[in-house]
Design an enzyme around this catalytic site. Structure first.
Site, short mmCIF file in Angstrom:
data_model
loop_
_atom_site.label_atom_id
_atom_site.label_comp_id
_atom_site.label_asym_id
_atom_site.label_seq_id
_atom_site.Cartn_x
_atom_site.Cartn_y
_atom_site.Cartn_z
N ASP A 105 0.86 -1.35 -0.05
CA ASP A 105 0.16 -0.04 0.01
C ASP A 105 0.88 1.37 0.04
O ASP A 105 0.81 2.17 -0.97
CB ASP A 105 -1.13 0.01 0.99
N PHE A 157 -0.71 11.75 7.33
CA PHE A 157 -1.13 10.11 7.70
C PHE A 157 -2.33 9.92 6.80
O PHE A 157 -3.37 10.45 6.68
CB PHE A 157 -1.29 10.15 9.11
N ARG A 170 -10.47 1.51 6.64
CA ARG A 170 -10.02 0.62 5.34
C ARG A 170 -10.90 0.53 4.12
O ARG A 170 -10.90 0.50 3.06
CB ARG A 170 -9.61 -0.74 5.73
P1 IMP Z 1 7.81 1.61 6.62
O1 IMP Z 1 8.31 0.26 6.88
O2 IMP Z 1 8.05 2.92 7.06
O3 IMP Z 1 7.86 1.89 4.82
O4 IMP Z 1 6.20 1.51 6.38
C1 IMP Z 1 5.44 0.95 5.53
C2 IMP Z 1 4.00 0.47 6.12
O5 IMP Z 1 3.47 1.51 7.12
C3 IMP Z 1 3.05 0.49 5.15
O6 IMP Z 1 2.95 -1.14 4.76
C4 IMP Z 1 1.88 0.88 5.50
O7 IMP Z 1 1.12 -0.06 6.03
C5 IMP Z 1 2.12 1.65 6.91
N1 IMP Z 1 1.88 3.04 6.35
C6 IMP Z 1 2.83 4.03 6.36
N2 IMP Z 1 2.47 5.15 6.18
C7 IMP Z 1 1.15 4.99 6.45
C8 IMP Z 1 -0.28 5.86 6.41
O8 IMP Z 1 0.01 7.11 6.02
N3 IMP Z 1 -1.40 5.45 6.54
C9 IMP Z 1 -1.30 3.98 6.82
N4 IMP Z 1 -0.46 2.99 6.94
C10 IMP Z 1 0.67 3.75 6.54
MG MG Z 2 1.44 -2.24 4.64
#
Ligand code: IMP
Ligand code: MG
Length: 181
Positions: A105, A157, A170
């Site tokens: 996502d 966010f 969701r």
């Molecule tokens: P990362 O490991 O920091 O790259 O985070 C990735 C995961 O964090 C993604 O798979 C998302 O599920 C979640 N995530 C990051 N930013 C958001 C956001 O703005 N809304 C919801 N989920 C997020």
């Molecule tokens: Mg995710």
């Protein structure tokens, strides 16, 4: 599918309408179809956030393909990553020798994707590429290559179209900035 007169998302600023996401998903599907024309493709969705995007994307790919899912978590009950990855569910399909397209996502810090790339490479995948609906490229801490990016969105966010806050939101058809309520 787009239902008319839904009001559940009205409080939150719309960043990507369902229609815009649909159009971009068709473009991504066309590019992936072109690139995997001569390969056996295994599409692996990263649960839970990618489940709606995954459902739309695979229907935009005009090739025979296999699907599976992996579930990891890095977020607790907050809008900030916990910084460690927990493996919750493994794909049941054999990974060895397969051309894998990971469907995510959002790639934010890159921690989750870096972990996933290593995980699948370590299982002997023939290739591992990534398609992410949203790239928060400005926030990257761990460099990762995203082969197919839907949209680059720098900040805030995001909720909706599979993206959650504490498992809520969701079901919003588009992507919105969470307004704090
Ligand atoms: P990362 O490991 O920091 O790259 O985070 C990735 C995961 O964090 C993604 O798979 C998302 O599920 C979640 N995530 C990051 N930013 C958001 C956001 O703005 N809304 C919801 N989920 C997020
Ligand atoms: Mg995710």
């Amino acid at each position: 599918m787009t239902c008319k007169n839904l009001t559940n998302a009205d409080k939150h600023e719309t960043i990507l309408s369902a229609e815009l996401i649909g159009d971009r998903t068709c473009e991504l599907g066309r590019a992936i179809t072109q690139d995997y024309r001569d390969k056996d493709l295994l599409v692996i969705g990263v649960l839970k956030g990618a489940f709606i995007f995954m459902a739309d994307l695979i229907r935009a790919i005009d090739l025979p393909l296999l699907t599976d899912f992996i579930q990891v978590s890095s977020y607790g009950k907050s809008t900030e990553s916990s910084g460690t990855i927990n493996l919750i569910h493994e794909p049941s399909v054999d990974i060895s020798g397969r051309h894998i397209l990971l469907v995510e996502d959002i790639v934010d810090s890159g921690l989750t994707m870096k972990w996933l790339m290593k995980h699948f490479t370590g299982k002997g995948a023939a290739s591992v590429k990534v398609c992410s609906l949203i790239d928060k490229s400005e926030r990257r801490e761990h460099p990762v290559t995203i082969d197919y990016v839907g949209f680059d969105i720098p900040q805030g966010f995001l909720i909706g179209y599979g993206l959650d806050l504490d498992e809520t939101f969701r079901n919003l058809p588009g992507v919105h900035h969470y307004n704090g309520e």
